[in-house]
Design an enzyme around this catalytic site. Structure first.
Site, PDB file in Angstrom:
ATOM      1  NE  ARG A  82      39.529  45.497  50.860  1.00 59.77           N
ATOM      2  CZ  ARG A  82      38.927  45.690  49.702  1.00 59.77           C
ATOM      3  NH1 ARG A  82      38.209  44.705  49.180  1.00 59.77           N
ATOM      4  NH2 ARG A  82      39.028  46.838  49.057  1.00 59.77           N
ATOM      5  CG  HIS A 118      37.032  44.609  41.442  1.00 62.07           C
ATOM      6  ND1 HIS A 118      37.920  45.209  42.304  1.00 62.07           N
ATOM      7  CD2 HIS A 118      37.784  43.864  40.574  1.00 62.07           C
ATOM      8  CE1 HIS A 118      39.161  44.848  41.981  1.00 62.07           C
ATOM      9  NE2 HIS A 118      39.102  44.044  40.932  1.00 62.07           N
ATOM     10  NE  ARG A 171      36.508  42.127  43.934  1.00 59.81           N
ATOM     11  CZ  ARG A 171      37.831  42.175  43.962  1.00 59.81           C
ATOM     12  NH1 ARG A 171      38.549  41.356  43.208  1.00 59.81           N
ATOM     13  NH2 ARG A 171      38.462  43.018  44.752  1.00 59.81           N
ATOM     14  CG  HIS A 177      34.341  43.355  48.285  1.00 63.14           C
ATOM     15  ND1 HIS A 177      34.489  44.545  48.956  1.00 63.14           N
ATOM     16  CD2 HIS A 177      35.050  43.477  47.129  1.00 63.14           C
ATOM     17  CE1 HIS A 177      35.265  45.353  48.239  1.00 63.14           C
ATOM     18  NE2 HIS A 177      35.614  44.726  47.136  1.00 63.14           N
TER      19      HIS A 177
END
Length: 358
Positions: A82, A118, A171, A177
């Site tokens: 991440r 997501h 995101r 991300h």
């Protein structure tokens, strides 16, 4: 690898650009990140669709659960970093001049980053909803209706892609991300949803089938984890990284760990299986009241209101195993409430009212 580092570094530049130029849209991007939260499938989308169309509602849960399960396995295989912790640990920036990425309360996800859960969950459920809506218009045969169907098709798929792009940007904006991770998530979600367009057997699945499916998904995931652990590969490697580099320890949530998502989804599938094979479901949703618009509207309203009460049920997090058990029970209770308890109560209320009027 050098290619992956280059992909990550380019992703960091995109994140910095978004955080600098899209700051004014922070509230909107926050909202879109919540729109893409897989938990909304069980608390909002599912109760709406199940009362309107039980076939679509059932498919939605299966798609969400299987999609999130594949997401977990892919995360464990791909070992995706991440952004908010990768910039702190990479060695590609000279003189330790690592870029500064801003973090937010919803940034500190603890699982691996690829593919985005997501983005995958959002594309899964919205694909099901759009194809379900279009299935009503595809039957129209006259010329004007065909034109209307084409306009509806264009409109709904435009909405689909606007939502997916917005979720992906949100995101990336919060530095949870990289761009390639959300893109991968969107297309993986579409593939899972499309696969269930050709799997009608889920509509007639018995409780035994639900239990067997739950057992297989859990044993496979746990076995995969234990086998790699024996090979000295820690699939929970991302949790300490999240705890180390999260700007605020309060932003770390056990609910974002890999096993928390697995338990939550298995609970939802188990609850659906119990509910859809229960006597209460047969009496209410298969009875004469099930065709009445008033019955469905009351079920939708009561389901949404009741599920909001579950948000006030806080599961203790001091013991991890207790958290998983209670999370499973809470997740199982939600579809059971929508499928059996609420319709049965509404059915009983309407029957009592009819008797009084007669």
């Amino acid at each position: 690898s050098t290619k992956m580092d280059l992909l990550h570094s380019n992703g960091v530049l995109i994140i910095q650009h978004l955080q600098r130029d899209y700051r004014a849209y922070q509230d909107f991007l926050y909202f879109m990140s919540h729109v893409g939260d897989p938990r909304n499938i069980f608390s909002i989308y599912f109760p709406l669709w199940f009362q309107l169309n039980q076939v679509v509602g059932t498919k939605m849960i299966w798609v969400a659960v299987i999609g999130d399960w594949f997401n977990l396995i892919f995360k464990w295989i791909l070992f995706g970093h991440r952004p908010y912790w990768w910039v702190q640990e990479t060695m590609i920036y000279p003189n330790q001049s690592s870029p500064c990425l801003e973090q937010f309360p919803i940034t500190c996800e603890t699982g691996p980053g690829s593919p985005s859960g997501h983005a995958m969950g959002s594309s899964c459920v919205w694909y099901v909803m759009v194809t379900a809506a279009l299935s009503y218009t595809v039957r129209w045969k006259d010329k004007s209706a065909v034109t209307l169907h084409r306009l509806t098709w264009s409109f709904l798929w435009s909405v689909f892609w606007i939502i997916q792009i917005s979720v992906c940007i949100s995101r990336v904006f919060i530095a949870t991300h990289f761009p390639h991770q959300v893109i991968l998530g969107v297309f993986a979600g579409i593939l899972v949803a499309e696969a269930f367009e050709h799997t009608p057997a889920i509509q007639t699945a018995s409780l035994r089938t639900y239990i067997k499916t739950n057992f297989f998904l859990f044993i496979f995931a746990l076995g995969f984890y234990l086998v790699l652990k024996l090979l000295d590969i820690d699939l929970l490697w991302s949790v300490p990284k999240a705890k180390k580099w999260c700007a605020n320890p309060d932003w770390i949530n056990i609910d974002t760990t890999p096993f928390a998502g697995l338990v939550r989804n298995l609970g939802a599938l188990f609850g659906l299986g119990i509910g859809i094979n229960s006597e209460m479901f047969i009496l209410s949703c298969k009875g004469k009241n099930s065709c009445k618009i008033s019955f469905r509207i009351l079920c939708v309203a009561a389901s949404l209101a009741t599920l909001q009460l579950y948000n006030f049920v806080k599961i203790p997090t001091h013991t991890e195993y207790l958290f998983y058990i209670l999370s499973f029970c809470k997740s199982a209770a939600m579809p059971l409430t929508v499928v059996a308890l609420v319709p049965y109560c509404v059915h009983s209320l309407m029957r009592t009212t009819e008797k009084k009027l007669n």
